[in-house]
Design an enzyme around this catalytic site. Structure first.
Site, PDB file in Angstrom:
ATOM      1  N   TYR A   1      -3.520  -1.702   7.383  1.00 34.17           N
ATOM      2  CA  TYR A   1      -4.388  -2.853   7.670  1.00 34.17           C
ATOM      3  C   TYR A   1      -4.562  -3.007   9.173  1.00 34.17           C
ATOM      4  O   TYR A   1      -3.653  -2.677   9.948  1.00 34.17           O
ATOM      5  CB  TYR A   1      -3.762  -4.147   7.145  1.00 34.17           C
ATOM      6  CG  TYR A   1      -3.911  -4.358   5.661  1.00 34.17           C
ATOM      7  CD1 TYR A   1      -5.172  -4.471   5.069  1.00 34.17           C
ATOM      8  CD2 TYR A   1      -2.802  -4.456   4.834  1.00 34.17           C
ATOM      9  CE1 TYR A   1      -5.309  -4.689   3.710  1.00 34.17           C
ATOM     10  CE2 TYR A   1      -2.927  -4.668   3.467  1.00 34.17           C
ATOM     11  CZ  TYR A   1      -4.185  -4.788   2.920  1.00 34.17           C
ATOM     12  OH  TYR A   1      -4.316  -4.995   1.580  1.00 34.17           O
TER      13      TYR A   1
ATOM     14  N   ASP B   1      -3.942  -1.646  -7.089  1.00 35.69           N
ATOM     15  CA  ASP B   1      -4.576  -2.138  -5.864  1.00 35.69           C
ATOM     16  C   ASP B   1      -5.903  -2.838  -6.186  1.00 35.69           C
ATOM     17  O   ASP B   1      -6.984  -2.260  -6.097  1.00 35.69           O
ATOM     18  CB  ASP B   1      -4.785  -0.949  -4.914  1.00 35.69           C
ATOM     19  CG  ASP B   1      -5.253  -1.376  -3.538  1.00 35.69           C
ATOM     20  OD1 ASP B   1      -5.646  -2.554  -3.385  1.00 35.69           O
ATOM     21  OD2 ASP B   1      -5.226  -0.547  -2.621  1.00 35.69           O
TER      22      ASP B   1
ATOM     23  N   SER C   1      -8.619  -3.154  -3.256  1.00 33.94           N
ATOM     24  CA  SER C   1      -9.458  -1.972  -3.040  1.00 33.94           C
ATOM     25  C   SER C   1     -10.520  -1.868  -4.137  1.00 33.94           C
ATOM     26  O   SER C   1     -11.676  -1.549  -3.861  1.00 33.94           O
ATOM     27  CB  SER C   1      -8.620  -0.698  -3.026  1.00 33.94           C
ATOM     28  OG  SER C   1      -7.874  -0.641  -1.842  1.00 33.94           O
TER      29      SER C   1
ATOM     30  N   ARG D   1       0.841  -1.195   0.000  1.00 37.08           N
ATOM     31  CA  ARG D   1       0.000   0.000   0.000  1.00 37.08           C
ATOM     32  C   ARG D   1       0.873   1.241   0.000  1.00 37.08           C
ATOM     33  O   ARG D   1       1.015   1.907   1.013  1.00 37.08           O
ATOM     34  CB  ARG D   1      -0.942  -0.054   1.180  1.00 37.08           C
ATOM     35  CG  ARG D   1      -1.982  -1.096   0.897  1.00 37.08           C
ATOM     36  CD  ARG D   1      -3.039  -1.140   1.896  1.00 37.08           C
ATOM     37  NE  ARG D   1      -4.247  -1.625   1.256  1.00 37.08           N
ATOM     38  CZ  ARG D   1      -5.353  -1.842   1.897  1.00 37.08           C
ATOM     39  NH1 ARG D   1      -5.426  -1.601   3.165  1.00 37.08           N
ATOM     40  NH2 ARG D   1      -6.404  -2.281   1.255  1.00 37.08           N
TER      41      ARG D   1
ATOM     42  N   GLN E   1      -1.000   2.354  -6.105  1.00 29.91           N
ATOM     43  CA  GLN E   1      -2.453   2.582  -6.069  1.00 29.91           C
ATOM     44  C   GLN E   1      -3.188   2.108  -7.334  1.00 29.91           C
ATOM     45  O   GLN E   1      -4.227   1.479  -7.220  1.00 29.91           O
ATOM     46  CB  GLN E   1      -2.759   4.035  -5.727  1.00 29.91           C
ATOM     47  CG  GLN E   1      -2.763   4.200  -4.212  1.00 29.91           C
ATOM     48  CD  GLN E   1      -3.058   5.599  -3.746  1.00 29.91           C
ATOM     49  OE1 GLN E   1      -3.348   6.480  -4.523  1.00 29.91           O
ATOM     50  NE2 GLN E   1      -2.965   5.801  -2.455  1.00 29.91           N
TER      51      GLN E   1
HETATM   52  P1  NAD Z   1      -9.622  -4.837   5.178  1.00 33.59           P
HETATM   53  O1  NAD Z   1     -10.488  -5.256   4.049  1.00 33.59           O
HETATM   54  O2  NAD Z   1      -8.431  -5.667   5.494  1.00 33.59           O
HETATM   55  O3  NAD Z   1     -10.516  -4.740   6.521  1.00 33.59           O
HETATM   56  C1  NAD Z   1     -11.749  -4.074   6.527  1.00 33.59           C
HETATM   57  C2  NAD Z   1     -11.872  -3.208   7.744  1.00 33.59           C
HETATM   58  O4  NAD Z   1     -12.141  -4.005   8.904  1.00 33.59           O
HETATM   59  C3  NAD Z   1     -10.637  -2.370   8.082  1.00 33.59           C
HETATM   60  O5  NAD Z   1     -10.985  -0.995   8.100  1.00 33.59           O
HETATM   61  C4  NAD Z   1     -10.245  -2.865   9.458  1.00 33.59           C
HETATM   62  O6  NAD Z   1      -9.690  -1.851  10.279  1.00 33.59           O
HETATM   63  C5  NAD Z   1     -11.579  -3.328   9.997  1.00 33.59           C
HETATM   64  N1  NAD Z   1     -11.532  -4.213  11.173  1.00 33.59           N
HETATM   65  C6  NAD Z   1     -10.670  -5.225  11.458  1.00 33.59           C
HETATM   66  N2  NAD Z   1     -10.974  -5.785  12.644  1.00 33.59           N
HETATM   67  C7  NAD Z   1     -12.067  -5.122  13.137  1.00 33.59           C
HETATM   68  C8  NAD Z   1     -12.864  -5.239  14.312  1.00 33.59           C
HETATM   69  N3  NAD Z   1     -12.609  -6.141  15.263  1.00 33.59           N
HETATM   70  N4  NAD Z   1     -13.902  -4.381  14.451  1.00 33.59           N
HETATM   71  C9  NAD Z   1     -14.182  -3.452  13.528  1.00 33.59           C
HETATM   72  N5  NAD Z   1     -13.478  -3.294  12.402  1.00 33.59           N
HETATM   73  C10 NAD Z   1     -12.426  -4.118  12.203  1.00 33.59           C
HETATM   74  O7  NAD Z   1      -9.128  -3.341   4.994  1.00 33.59           O
HETATM   75  P2  NAD Z   1      -9.151  -2.430   3.703  1.00 33.59           P
HETATM   76  O8  NAD Z   1     -10.516  -1.951   3.467  1.00 33.59           O
HETATM   77  O9  NAD Z   1      -8.480  -3.123   2.571  1.00 33.59           O
HETATM   78  O10 NAD Z   1      -8.192  -1.221   4.095  1.00 33.59           O
HETATM   79  C11 NAD Z   1      -8.097  -0.623   5.330  1.00 33.59           C
HETATM   80  C12 NAD Z   1      -7.523   0.781   5.124  1.00 33.59           C
HETATM   81  O11 NAD Z   1      -6.279   0.763   4.413  1.00 33.59           O
HETATM   82  C13 NAD Z   1      -8.406   1.687   4.276  1.00 33.59           C
HETATM   83  O12 NAD Z   1      -9.416   2.284   4.996  1.00 33.59           O
HETATM   84  C14 NAD Z   1      -7.410   2.704   3.781  1.00 33.59           C
HETATM   85  O13 NAD Z   1      -7.282   3.775   4.687  1.00 33.59           O
HETATM   86  C15 NAD Z   1      -6.131   1.974   3.714  1.00 33.59           C
HETATM   87  N6  NAD Z   1      -5.767   1.764   2.301  1.00 33.59           N
HETATM   88  C16 NAD Z   1      -4.614   2.346   1.867  1.00 33.59           C
HETATM   89  C17 NAD Z   1      -4.245   2.168   0.535  1.00 33.59           C
HETATM   90  C18 NAD Z   1      -3.006   2.806   0.007  1.00 33.59           C
HETATM   91  O14 NAD Z   1      -2.371   3.540   0.715  1.00 33.59           O
HETATM   92  N7  NAD Z   1      -2.604   2.520  -1.211  1.00 33.59           N
HETATM   93  C19 NAD Z   1      -5.014   1.405  -0.328  1.00 33.59           C
HETATM   94  C20 NAD Z   1      -6.187   0.831   0.167  1.00 33.59           C
HETATM   95  C21 NAD Z   1      -6.536   1.020   1.482  1.00 33.59           C
END
Ligand code: NAD
Length: 327
Positions: free
Chosen positions: A181, A82, A85, A74, A79
């Site tokens: 994550y 990805d 996402s 990430r 991006q």
């Molecule tokens: P994911 O699909 O791995 O998880 C989904 C969500 O579940 C996450 O927000 C995580 O914090 C949440 N979660 C885990 N355990 C939990 C619990 N016990 N209770 C409640 N929530 C819980 O995550 P994702 O959607 O792929 O990405 C998370 C974050 O990463 C995004 O919000 C974003 O900010 C970031 N991201 C960054 C990039 C980048 O920089 N290139 C790209 C994609 C996402």
């Protein structure tokens, strides 16, 4: 189909596995497919690297240089590559549409001659890419939306979409890793979280859990007792179903009714919006391929984290440290 491919200087092959020097795929290859692949060829695909032991070992044995789209780092440069996402965006949107169509209620507030209809209440657990998309979609349909995530940074994003951040009074320890994550929490934390979420789940018409921890089974956040506390006709659309589910009663791939609550555990939701799903995935994979190519042939700079990050097998070895440790 042939005409369309010819327009793009491509052709349809019956037996692509034995011929391709570089293979781009959506789903992980089967063992049979791997056995037909050329030795020393390249593969870019979803590989489910943490629970696909046999295939990963087979790829290494066949000396395939395999990249897992799930392991894209990430970082800003990655991006456009990805894929997770991109697919989560589709899943979050579609989850709300499915839940809304199954709920025996309207989503929006309506003032009608036959009375005022109160809006549906939606509770989203986990506000990452899929969760935020679900929040936005549910808001656009007029529902009252609440959400919770263990990562504190998410509160502002939830509120900026017009939803309310659920106040559970929990402080997750070491909530996220370097790449954003979530990190796994202790069993005591999850138990406390279940207790604190009881009233939010009971008050909701639709619950959309999306909570994932990379490389692990999804945490159980909705117990059977919590399902019993919900109103009959309510819907749980478990977006963590592919990772085992956030609800203890979810049956991945099935649509069931337990204690009067509809519990849906969809698999592969992105394939239900195939038009943009294919376009988006194709864009991520080709962006990565372009990154790997130099003058039309793959050139691996193993010091580059964008190349090294998603690399799982190379020159007969499993080279991804976390995947190797898991196996
Ligand atoms: P994911 O699909 O791995 O998880 C989904 C969500 O579940 C996450 O927000 C995580 O914090 C949440 N979660 C885990 N355990 C939990 C619990 N016990 N209770 C409640 N929530 C819980 O995550 P994702 O959607 O792929 O990405 C998370 C974050 O990463 C995004 O919000 C974003 O900010 C970031 N991201 C960054 C990039 C980048 O920089 N290139 C790209 C994609 C996402």
């Amino acid at each position: 189909m042939h005409g369309l491919l010819a327009e793009h200087s491509a052709r349809l092959e019956d037996e692509v596995f034995g011929k391709a020097d570089i293979l781009l795929k959506v789903q992980p290859p089967t063992i049979d497919e791997i056995s037909h692949m050329k030795e020393n060829s390249f593969l870019i695909s979803f590989l489910q690297p943490y629970n696909n032991v046999t295939a990963i070992k087979a790829l290494a044995a066949r000396k395939i240089t395999a990249f897992s789209m799930e392991l894209m780092p990430r970082i800003t440069r990655a991006q456009p590559m990805d894929a997770l996402s991109a697919m989560s965006t589709i899943a979050g949107y579609k989850a709300v549409l499915i839940a809304a169509s199954r709920l025996p209620k309207f989503f929006p507030l309506l003032m009608t001659a036959a009375g005022t209809i109160t809006p549906a209440r939606v509770f989203v657990i986990g506000a990452g890419v899929a969760g935020l998309q679900a929040i936005g979609t549910a808001k656009r349909l007029g529902a009252v939306v609440e959400a919770y995530d263990t990562r504190p940074a998410v509160r502002e994003q939830v509120e900026s979409l017009g939803a309310k951040f659920a106040e559970l009074g929990l402080a997750a320890k070491d909530a996220e890793d370097r790449s954003g994550y979530a990190k796994a929490q202790s069993e005591e934390f999850y138990e406390k979280q279940q207790q604190m979420m009881f009233k939010y789940v009971a008050a909701a018409d639709v619950v959309i859990p999306t909570a994932l921890v990379p490389g692990q089974r999804a945490p159980i956040l909705i117990t059977e007792e919590m399902v019993r506390g919900m109103r009959p006709g309510s819907v749980i659309l478990d977006l963590a179903a592919e990772q085992g589910g956030n609800c203890a009663l979810t049956e991945p791939g099935r649509d069931i009714v337990k204690h009067g609550v509809i519990i849906i555990g969809p698999m592969n939701l992105p394939s239900t919006i195939p038009f943009q799903g294919s376009e988006m995935y194709a864009r991520t994979v080709t962006s990565f391929l372009v990154h790997l190519l130099k003058n039309g042939t793959p050139h691996l700079d193993l010091d580059d984290e964008l190349t090294r990050g998603p690399l799982v097998t190379h020159q007969g070895e499993i080279v991804h440290e976390v995947v190797k440790a898991r196996l």
